[in-house]
Motif scaffolding. Sequence first.
Motif, PDB file in Angstrom:
ATOM      1  N   LEU A 114       0.814  -1.217   0.000  1.00  0.00           N
ATOM      2  CA  LEU A 114       0.000   0.000   0.000  1.00  0.00           C
ATOM      3  C   LEU A 114       0.851   1.272   0.000  1.00  0.00           C
ATOM      4  O   LEU A 114       0.374   2.343  -0.359  1.00  0.00           O
ATOM      5  CB  LEU A 114      -0.940   0.004   1.207  1.00  0.00           C
ATOM      6  CG  LEU A 114      -2.096  -0.988   1.123  1.00  0.00           C
ATOM      7  CD1 LEU A 114      -2.871  -0.973   2.423  1.00  0.00           C
ATOM      8  CD2 LEU A 114      -3.013  -0.666  -0.042  1.00  0.00           C
ATOM      9  N   TRP A 115       2.102   1.160   0.404  1.00  0.00           N
ATOM     10  CA  TRP A 115       3.020   2.296   0.410  1.00  0.00           C
ATOM     11  C   TRP A 115       3.695   2.396  -0.958  1.00  0.00           C
ATOM     12  O   TRP A 115       4.865   2.125  -1.138  1.00  0.00           O
ATOM     13  CB  TRP A 115       4.022   2.136   1.528  1.00  0.00           C
ATOM     14  CG  TRP A 115       4.946   3.286   1.739  1.00  0.00           C
ATOM     15  CD1 TRP A 115       4.759   4.588   1.374  1.00  0.00           C
ATOM     16  CD2 TRP A 115       6.222   3.233   2.370  1.00  0.00           C
ATOM     17  NE1 TRP A 115       5.830   5.345   1.729  1.00  0.00           N
ATOM     18  CE2 TRP A 115       6.744   4.541   2.356  1.00  0.00           C
ATOM     19  CE3 TRP A 115       6.952   2.218   2.946  1.00  0.00           C
ATOM     20  CZ2 TRP A 115       7.980   4.837   2.889  1.00  0.00           C
ATOM     21  CZ3 TRP A 115       8.185   2.523   3.489  1.00  0.00           C
ATOM     22  CH2 TRP A 115       8.684   3.815   3.463  1.00  0.00           C
ATOM     23  N   VAL A 116       2.918   2.811  -1.952  1.00  0.00           N
ATOM     24  CA  VAL A 116       3.350   2.808  -3.352  1.00  0.00           C
ATOM     25  C   VAL A 116       4.547   3.721  -3.587  1.00  0.00           C
ATOM     26  O   VAL A 116       5.421   3.401  -4.395  1.00  0.00           O
ATOM     27  CB  VAL A 116       2.175   3.202  -4.272  1.00  0.00           C
ATOM     28  CG1 VAL A 116       2.609   3.242  -5.728  1.00  0.00           C
ATOM     29  CG2 VAL A 116       1.026   2.224  -4.086  1.00  0.00           C
ATOM     30  N   GLN A 130       7.912  -6.022  -6.396  1.00  0.00           N
ATOM     31  CA  GLN A 130       6.626  -6.681  -6.159  1.00  0.00           C
ATOM     32  C   GLN A 130       6.760  -8.204  -6.180  1.00  0.00           C
ATOM     33  O   GLN A 130       6.139  -8.901  -5.367  1.00  0.00           O
ATOM     34  CB  GLN A 130       5.600  -6.238  -7.195  1.00  0.00           C
ATOM     35  CG  GLN A 130       5.161  -4.821  -6.975  1.00  0.00           C
ATOM     36  CD  GLN A 130       4.087  -4.389  -7.946  1.00  0.00           C
ATOM     37  OE1 GLN A 130       3.797  -5.070  -8.923  1.00  0.00           O
ATOM     38  NE2 GLN A 130       3.482  -3.253  -7.666  1.00  0.00           N
ATOM     39  N   MET A 131       7.555  -8.738  -7.073  1.00  0.00           N
ATOM     40  CA  MET A 131       7.754 -10.189  -7.129  1.00  0.00           C
ATOM     41  C   MET A 131       8.515 -10.686  -5.897  1.00  0.00           C
ATOM     42  O   MET A 131       8.244 -11.780  -5.393  1.00  0.00           O
ATOM     43  CB  MET A 131       8.508 -10.595  -8.406  1.00  0.00           C
ATOM     44  CG  MET A 131       7.701 -10.419  -9.672  1.00  0.00           C
ATOM     45  SD  MET A 131       6.198 -11.412  -9.660  1.00  0.00           S
ATOM     46  CE  MET A 131       4.950 -10.173  -9.436  1.00  0.00           C
ATOM     47  N   LEU A 132       9.417  -9.878  -5.394  1.00  0.00           N
ATOM     48  CA  LEU A 132      10.118 -10.239  -4.163  1.00  0.00           C
ATOM     49  C   LEU A 132       9.132 -10.327  -3.003  1.00  0.00           C
ATOM     50  O   LEU A 132       9.216 -11.230  -2.167  1.00  0.00           O
ATOM     51  CB  LEU A 132      11.214  -9.212  -3.866  1.00  0.00           C
ATOM     52  CG  LEU A 132      12.031  -9.435  -2.601  1.00  0.00           C
ATOM     53  CD1 LEU A 132      12.826 -10.732  -2.711  1.00  0.00           C
ATOM     54  CD2 LEU A 132      12.967  -8.256  -2.376  1.00  0.00           C
ATOM     55  N   TRP A 133       8.153  -9.415  -2.979  1.00  0.00           N
ATOM     56  CA  TRP A 133       7.155  -9.448  -1.909  1.00  0.00           C
ATOM     57  C   TRP A 133       6.233 -10.647  -2.005  1.00  0.00           C
ATOM     58  O   TRP A 133       5.654 -11.071  -1.000  1.00  0.00           O
ATOM     59  CB  TRP A 133       6.370  -8.139  -1.848  1.00  0.00           C
ATOM     60  CG  TRP A 133       7.029  -7.194  -0.902  1.00  0.00           C
ATOM     61  CD1 TRP A 133       7.829  -6.139  -1.231  1.00  0.00           C
ATOM     62  CD2 TRP A 133       7.014  -7.267   0.518  1.00  0.00           C
ATOM     63  NE1 TRP A 133       8.305  -5.545  -0.090  1.00  0.00           N
ATOM     64  CE2 TRP A 133       7.815  -6.205   1.004  1.00  0.00           C
ATOM     65  CE3 TRP A 133       6.409  -8.103   1.437  1.00  0.00           C
ATOM     66  CZ2 TRP A 133       8.013  -5.971   2.355  1.00  0.00           C
ATOM     67  CZ3 TRP A 133       6.605  -7.860   2.796  1.00  0.00           C
ATOM     68  CH2 TRP A 133       7.398  -6.823   3.240  1.00  0.00           C
ATOM     69  N   VAL A 134       6.090 -11.229  -3.181  1.00  0.00           N
ATOM     70  CA  VAL A 134       5.319 -12.477  -3.285  1.00  0.00           C
ATOM     71  C   VAL A 134       6.016 -13.563  -2.464  1.00  0.00           C
ATOM     72  O   VAL A 134       5.374 -14.288  -1.700  1.00  0.00           O
ATOM     73  CB  VAL A 134       5.159 -12.911  -4.764  1.00  0.00           C
ATOM     74  CG1 VAL A 134       4.607 -14.320  -4.871  1.00  0.00           C
ATOM     75  CG2 VAL A 134       4.271 -11.922  -5.512  1.00  0.00           C
ATOM     76  N   LEU A 135       7.330 -13.655  -2.611  1.00  0.00           N
ATOM     77  CA  LEU A 135       8.094 -14.654  -1.852  1.00  0.00           C
ATOM     78  C   LEU A 135       8.110 -14.329  -0.357  1.00  0.00           C
ATOM     79  O   LEU A 135       7.935 -15.223   0.486  1.00  0.00           O
ATOM     80  CB  LEU A 135       9.523 -14.739  -2.386  1.00  0.00           C
ATOM     81  CG  LEU A 135       9.659 -15.151  -3.850  1.00  0.00           C
ATOM     82  CD1 LEU A 135      11.109 -15.054  -4.293  1.00  0.00           C
ATOM     83  CD2 LEU A 135       9.107 -16.542  -4.070  1.00  0.00           C
ATOM     84  N   ILE A 136       8.320 -13.055  -0.028  1.00  0.00           N
ATOM     85  CA  ILE A 136       8.337 -12.646   1.375  1.00  0.00           C
ATOM     86  C   ILE A 136       6.978 -12.904   2.024  1.00  0.00           C
ATOM     87  O   ILE A 136       6.891 -13.393   3.153  1.00  0.00           O
ATOM     88  CB  ILE A 136       8.743 -11.165   1.505  1.00  0.00           C
ATOM     89  CG1 ILE A 136      10.194 -10.971   1.063  1.00  0.00           C
ATOM     90  CG2 ILE A 136       8.540 -10.661   2.926  1.00  0.00           C
ATOM     91  CD1 ILE A 136      10.608  -9.520   0.920  1.00  0.00           C
ATOM     92  N   SER A 137       5.901 -12.581   1.296  1.00  0.00           N
ATOM     93  CA  SER A 137       4.545 -12.795   1.826  1.00  0.00           C
ATOM     94  C   SER A 137       4.277 -14.270   2.083  1.00  0.00           C
ATOM     95  O   SER A 137       3.647 -14.630   3.084  1.00  0.00           O
ATOM     96  CB  SER A 137       3.498 -12.255   0.850  1.00  0.00           C
ATOM     97  OG  SER A 137       3.644 -10.880   0.687  1.00  0.00           O
TER      98      SER A 137
END
Length: 85
Positions: free
Chosen positions: A32-34, A54-61
Amino acid sequence: MSDAPEVNRGPVVTPVRVVIALCLAAPFVAMLWVGSYAKVDPAFIGIPFFYWYQMLWVLISTALTMTAYKLWQRDQRARKGGAAK
Protein backbone atom coordinates in the motif's frame (compact mmCIF):
# COMPACT_ATOMS: atom_id res chain seq x y z
CA MET A 1 -17.98 -18.40 45.49
CA SER A 2 -15.72 -20.89 43.72
CA ASP A 3 -18.76 -22.42 41.98
CA ALA A 4 -19.31 -19.25 39.94
CA PRO A 5 -18.99 -19.78 36.17
CA GLU A 6 -15.90 -18.45 34.46
CA VAL A 7 -16.41 -15.22 32.57
CA ASN A 8 -15.11 -15.30 29.00
CA ARG A 9 -13.44 -11.93 28.46
CA GLY A 10 -12.85 -12.39 24.72
CA PRO A 11 -9.66 -13.07 22.83
CA VAL A 12 -6.38 -12.93 24.69
CA VAL A 13 -3.59 -10.78 23.24
CA THR A 14 -0.27 -12.56 23.64
CA PRO A 15 3.16 -11.73 22.23
CA VAL A 16 2.85 -14.66 19.81
CA ARG A 17 -0.43 -13.30 18.47
CA VAL A 18 1.12 -9.86 18.03
CA VAL A 19 3.91 -11.43 15.96
CA ILE A 20 1.30 -13.30 13.90
CA ALA A 21 -0.56 -10.05 13.24
CA LEU A 22 2.66 -8.29 12.22
CA CYS A 23 3.55 -11.14 9.85
CA LEU A 24 0.16 -10.85 8.18
CA ALA A 25 0.08 -7.03 8.10
CA ALA A 26 3.59 -6.42 6.73
CA PRO A 27 2.84 -7.37 3.08
CA PHE A 28 -0.24 -5.13 3.03
CA VAL A 29 1.67 -2.16 4.40
CA ALA A 30 4.54 -2.72 1.96
CA MET A 31 2.24 -2.89 -1.06
CA LEU A 32 0.00 0.00 0.00
CA TRP A 33 3.02 2.30 0.41
CA VAL A 34 3.35 2.81 -3.35
CA GLY A 35 5.72 5.75 -3.08
CA SER A 36 8.43 3.43 -1.77
CA TYR A 37 8.59 1.35 -4.96
CA ALA A 38 7.11 3.49 -7.76
CA LYS A 39 10.41 3.94 -9.58
CA VAL A 40 12.51 2.33 -12.29
CA ASP A 41 15.97 2.27 -10.72
CA PRO A 42 17.72 0.21 -9.45
CA ALA A 43 17.16 -2.37 -12.15
CA PHE A 44 17.97 -6.02 -11.45
CA ILE A 45 19.14 -8.05 -14.48
CA GLY A 46 17.33 -5.59 -16.69
CA ILE A 47 14.03 -5.72 -14.75
CA PRO A 48 12.83 -2.34 -13.41
CA PHE A 49 12.66 -1.97 -9.64
CA PHE A 50 8.85 -1.66 -9.66
CA TYR A 51 8.43 -5.21 -10.97
CA TRP A 52 11.14 -7.11 -9.12
CA TYR A 53 10.21 -5.45 -5.83
CA GLN A 54 6.63 -6.68 -6.16
CA MET A 55 7.75 -10.19 -7.13
CA LEU A 56 10.12 -10.24 -4.16
CA TRP A 57 7.16 -9.45 -1.91
CA VAL A 58 5.32 -12.48 -3.29
CA LEU A 59 8.09 -14.65 -1.85
CA ILE A 60 8.34 -12.65 1.38
CA SER A 61 4.55 -12.80 1.83
CA THR A 62 4.60 -16.56 1.39
CA ALA A 63 7.29 -16.94 4.04
CA LEU A 64 5.51 -14.58 6.46
CA THR A 65 2.15 -16.30 5.98
CA MET A 66 3.74 -19.71 6.55
CA THR A 67 5.44 -18.40 9.69
CA ALA A 68 2.15 -16.94 10.97
CA TYR A 69 0.37 -20.25 10.31
CA LYS A 70 3.00 -22.29 12.15
CA LEU A 71 2.92 -19.87 15.10
CA TRP A 72 -0.89 -20.05 15.16
CA GLN A 73 -0.80 -23.86 15.20
CA ARG A 74 1.70 -23.83 18.07
CA ASP A 75 -0.40 -21.27 19.97
CA GLN A 76 -3.57 -23.35 19.54
CA ARG A 77 -1.82 -26.54 20.71
CA ALA A 78 -0.51 -24.68 23.76
CA ARG A 79 -3.96 -23.29 24.59
CA LYS A 80 -5.61 -26.70 24.28
CA GLY A 81 -2.88 -28.28 26.38
CA GLY A 82 -3.21 -25.56 29.01
CA ALA A 83 -7.01 -25.84 29.14
CA ALA A 84 -6.88 -29.60 29.74
CA LYS A 85 -4.78 -29.21 32.89
